[in-house]
Design an enzyme around this catalytic site. Structure first.
Site, PDB file in Angstrom:
ATOM      1  N   SER A  40       0.834  -1.225   0.000  1.00  7.01           N
ATOM      2  CA  SER A  40       0.000   0.000   0.000  1.00  7.01           C
ATOM      3  C   SER A  40       0.861   1.264   0.000  1.00  7.01           C
ATOM      4  O   SER A  40       0.522   2.245  -0.663  1.00  7.01           O
ATOM      5  CB  SER A  40      -0.935   0.018   1.205  1.00  7.01           C
ATOM      6  N   HIS A  43       2.186   1.933  -3.469  1.00 13.68           N
ATOM      7  CA  HIS A  43       1.221   2.558  -4.391  1.00 13.68           C
ATOM      8  C   HIS A  43       1.335   4.090  -4.346  1.00 13.68           C
ATOM      9  O   HIS A  43       1.239   4.753  -5.372  1.00 13.68           O
ATOM     10  CB  HIS A  43      -0.210   2.153  -4.046  1.00 13.68           C
ATOM     11  N   HIS A  59       2.180   2.091   7.620  1.00 11.36           N
ATOM     12  CA  HIS A  59       0.869   1.934   8.280  1.00 11.36           C
ATOM     13  C   HIS A  59       0.768   0.586   8.991  1.00 11.36           C
ATOM     14  O   HIS A  59      -0.294   0.229   9.454  1.00 11.36           O
ATOM     15  CB  HIS A  59      -0.244   2.048   7.231  1.00 11.36           C
TER      16      HIS A  59
HETATM   17  P1  CND Z   1       3.160  -7.915  -2.049  1.00 19.47           P
HETATM   18  O1  CND Z   1       3.939  -7.141  -3.021  1.00 19.47           O
HETATM   19  O2  CND Z   1       3.822  -8.432  -0.795  1.00 19.47           O
HETATM   20  O3  CND Z   1       2.472  -9.182  -2.755  1.00 19.47           O
HETATM   21  C1  CND Z   1       1.898  -9.130  -4.025  1.00 19.47           C
HETATM   22  C2  CND Z   1       2.082 -10.497  -4.676  1.00 19.47           C
HETATM   23  O4  CND Z   1       1.365 -10.497  -5.920  1.00 19.47           O
HETATM   24  C3  CND Z   1       3.545 -10.834  -4.991  1.00 19.47           C
HETATM   25  O5  CND Z   1       3.853 -12.136  -4.518  1.00 19.47           O
HETATM   26  C4  CND Z   1       3.590 -10.773  -6.522  1.00 19.47           C
HETATM   27  O6  CND Z   1       4.531 -11.682  -7.072  1.00 19.47           O
HETATM   28  C5  CND Z   1       2.171 -11.168  -6.878  1.00 19.47           C
HETATM   29  N1  CND Z   1       1.748 -10.770  -8.231  1.00 19.47           N
HETATM   30  C6  CND Z   1       2.166  -9.729  -8.993  1.00 19.47           C
HETATM   31  N2  CND Z   1       1.520  -9.724 -10.180  1.00 19.47           N
HETATM   32  C7  CND Z   1       0.677 -10.786 -10.177  1.00 19.47           C
HETATM   33  C8  CND Z   1      -0.236 -11.328 -11.119  1.00 19.47           C
HETATM   34  N3  CND Z   1      -0.422 -10.744 -12.312  1.00 19.47           N
HETATM   35  N4  CND Z   1      -0.922 -12.449 -10.790  1.00 19.47           N
HETATM   36  C9  CND Z   1      -0.741 -13.024  -9.583  1.00 19.47           C
HETATM   37  N5  CND Z   1       0.112 -12.554  -8.643  1.00 19.47           N
HETATM   38  C10 CND Z   1       0.806 -11.453  -8.936  1.00 19.47           C
HETATM   39  O7  CND Z   1       1.916  -6.995  -1.653  1.00 19.47           O
HETATM   40  P2  CND Z   1       1.049  -7.011  -0.293  1.00 19.47           P
HETATM   41  O8  CND Z   1       0.723  -8.411   0.035  1.00 19.47           O
HETATM   42  O9  CND Z   1       1.709  -6.129   0.700  1.00 19.47           O
HETATM   43  O10 CND Z   1      -0.266  -6.239  -0.777  1.00 19.47           O
HETATM   44  C11 CND Z   1      -1.130  -6.815  -1.747  1.00 19.47           C
HETATM   45  C12 CND Z   1      -2.219  -5.820  -2.108  1.00 19.47           C
HETATM   46  O11 CND Z   1      -3.078  -5.628  -0.976  1.00 19.47           O
HETATM   47  C13 CND Z   1      -1.700  -4.429  -2.469  1.00 19.47           C
HETATM   48  O12 CND Z   1      -2.471  -3.871  -3.513  1.00 19.47           O
HETATM   49  C14 CND Z   1      -1.912  -3.654  -1.176  1.00 19.47           C
HETATM   50  O13 CND Z   1      -1.978  -2.263  -1.392  1.00 19.47           O
HETATM   51  C15 CND Z   1      -3.235  -4.238  -0.755  1.00 19.47           C
HETATM   52  C16 CND Z   1      -3.631  -3.985   0.669  1.00 19.47           C
HETATM   53  C17 CND Z   1      -4.992  -3.892   0.945  1.00 19.47           C
HETATM   54  C18 CND Z   1      -5.413  -3.698   2.249  1.00 19.47           C
HETATM   55  C19 CND Z   1      -6.871  -3.655   2.542  1.00 19.47           C
HETATM   56  O14 CND Z   1      -7.260  -3.265   3.655  1.00 19.47           O
HETATM   57  N6  CND Z   1      -7.728  -4.088   1.637  1.00 19.47           N
HETATM   58  C20 CND Z   1      -4.467  -3.576   3.269  1.00 19.47           C
HETATM   59  N7  CND Z   1      -3.142  -3.662   2.975  1.00 19.47           N
HETATM   60  C21 CND Z   1      -2.706  -3.892   1.698  1.00 19.47           C
HETATM   61 ZN    ZN Z   2      -1.061  -2.745   4.385  1.00 16.32          ZN
END
Ligand code: CND
Ligand code: ZN
Length: 364
Positions: A40, A43, A59
């Site tokens: 996050s 981004h 965060h």
């Molecule tokens: P992180 O970068 O650790 O993991 C992302 C994973 O996705 C990695 O293992 C990548 O290899 C994989 N990936 C990349 N492209 C693809 C694809 N095309 N298909 C499948 N896998 C792929 O990220 P994170 O786990 O820290 O965060 C993941 C998302 O969740 C990110 O967008 C973040 O901003 C969001 C998030 C949401 C919330 C919420 O409250 N909803 C809270 N925190 C983070």
């Molecule tokens: Zn987070």
């Protein structure tokens, strides 16, 4: 005190001395003990999401209380706390209905504290607080409602992860989807948050947990958290493969945990009729997913978003603490990399490269 400040998207975080004013009423000054490297924040660095700048990011944190402002009753100096990136007012419509993760007052005040001002500044320039946490720094001033006290013997790096990826991921399976025993689950994106969706699904006794990622090392790593099958979506069509692994039906629950229109489409299209699609990842602001509205109707899919795992952070984080203590959540193996605050830009390069597990800053 030292902090990592984002001045402009596309530029590295700048490590510099900034000023932190004392806590006001119902605020708490804390010394950061651990801060997780979550996508996050990235981004904002890449301009895929918007925050008022300059800002101190971070965060996902755990900290020790140093000083409390007037009227603070729930924590005292010396307490260990997990920091919530949705501290809540307790009075708005959503707090009153028990959906504290959707607090309107928090949303309206954004990267300010609840009184609409910042405690962070550099000379006369205001600096904003991501999620009212801003833990990529030696210290922070946070709202009292954003401090969740935990036992002093709880490890701080693991506590920090409960501040975001654990509660977000396990909560998505437990509270947003309410995964039923014996069901088939697919998780698209197996980073810090996705691994916790996987272990949440395992905890809820899903029988099939299909990990989907573009990186083989992350897929192998996901098997340690309960994944039963791996799909590399660079090498195989993930929708076809998930269908094949579920007897042609599609998964009962699919989770999007990367943050892109393309992966939302994969999650939607690989979910069975009558199944549930949960979107956790935050796609870049400019993107729109192509969802076939007729498929939504005729296949009676449920498409839902999940913010902070649909949790009530101050209550449900303590459940995560207990699940870890009871040996039901593996937070120790999640932490794969330790960094110094000075090396934060390297930590984000490693995240971008797809290094498995979670990185945590533990030296400030
Ligand atoms: P992180 O970068 O650790 O993991 C992302 C994973 O996705 C990695 O293992 C990548 O290899 C994989 N990936 C990349 N492209 C693809 C694809 N095309 N298909 C499948 N896998 C792929 O990220 P994170 O786990 O820290 O965060 C993941 C998302 O969740 C990110 O967008 C973040 O901003 C969001 C998030 C949401 C919330 C919420 O409250 N909803 C809270 N925190 C983070
Ligand atoms: Zn987070």
């Amino acid at each position: 005190m030292k902090a990592a400040v984002l001045y402009e998207p596309g530029k590295a975080l700048r490590l510099e001395e900034v000023e932190l004013d004392p806590p006001k009423e119902h605020e708490v000054r804390v010394r950061i003990a651990a801060a997780g490297i979550c996508r996050s924040d990235l981004h904002f660095m890449k301009g895929e999401a918007k925050i008022t700048l300059p800002a101190v990011l971070g965060h996902e944190g755990a900290a020790v209380v140093e000083q409390v402002g007037a009227g603070v009753t729930t924590v005292k100096a010396g307490d260990h706390v997990i920091l919530s990136f949705v501290p809540n007012c307790g009075r708005c419509y959503f707090c009153t209905m028990g959906r504290t993760n959707l607090c309107d007052t928090h949303a309206a005040t954004g990267a300010n504290l609840f009184d609409g001002t910042t405690r962070l500044h550099k000379n006369s320039q205001r600096i904003y607080h991501m999620g009212k946490v801003a833990c990529f720094a030696q210290e922070a001033v946070v709202p009292e409602s954003g401090c969740i006290p935990i036992p002093k013997d709880f490890p701080m790096a693991q506590a920090a992860l409960i501040g975001c990826c654990v509660t977000t991921g396990v909560g998505a399976a437990m509270f947003s989807a309410q995964v039923q025993p014996g069901s088939a689950v697919a998780v698209v994106g197996c980073g810090g948050v996705g691994l916790n969706v996987i272990q949440g699904a395992r905890l809820l006794s899903a029988s099939k947990i299909i990990a989907v990622d573009i990186n083989d090392a992350s897929l192998e790593f996901a098997m340690r958290f309960g994944a039963t099958h791996m799909v590399n979506s660079k090498a195989q069509d993930p929708v076809a493969k998930i269908r094949e692994l579920t007897g042609g039906l599609g998964a009962d629950y699919t989770f999007e945990v990367f943050g892109s229109a393309e992966t939302v489409e994969v999650a939607f299209n690989s979910c069975r009729k009558g199944g549930t699609v949960v979107v956790v990842g935050l796609a870049p602001l400019s993107q729109r997913a192509a969802i076939d509205p007729v498929a939504l109707v005729r296949f009676e899919k449920t498409l839902k978003g999940s913010y902070y795992g649909s949790s009530r952070p101050s209550l449900d984080m303590l459940r995560m603490v207990d699940l870890y203590k009871g040996g039901k959540l593996n937070l120790d193996d999640l932490v794969t990399r330790h960094y110094k605050l000075d090396d934060i830009n390297k930590a984000y390069d490693d995240l971008e490269r797809g290094a498995p597990g979670r990185g945590v800053i533990t030296s400030f």
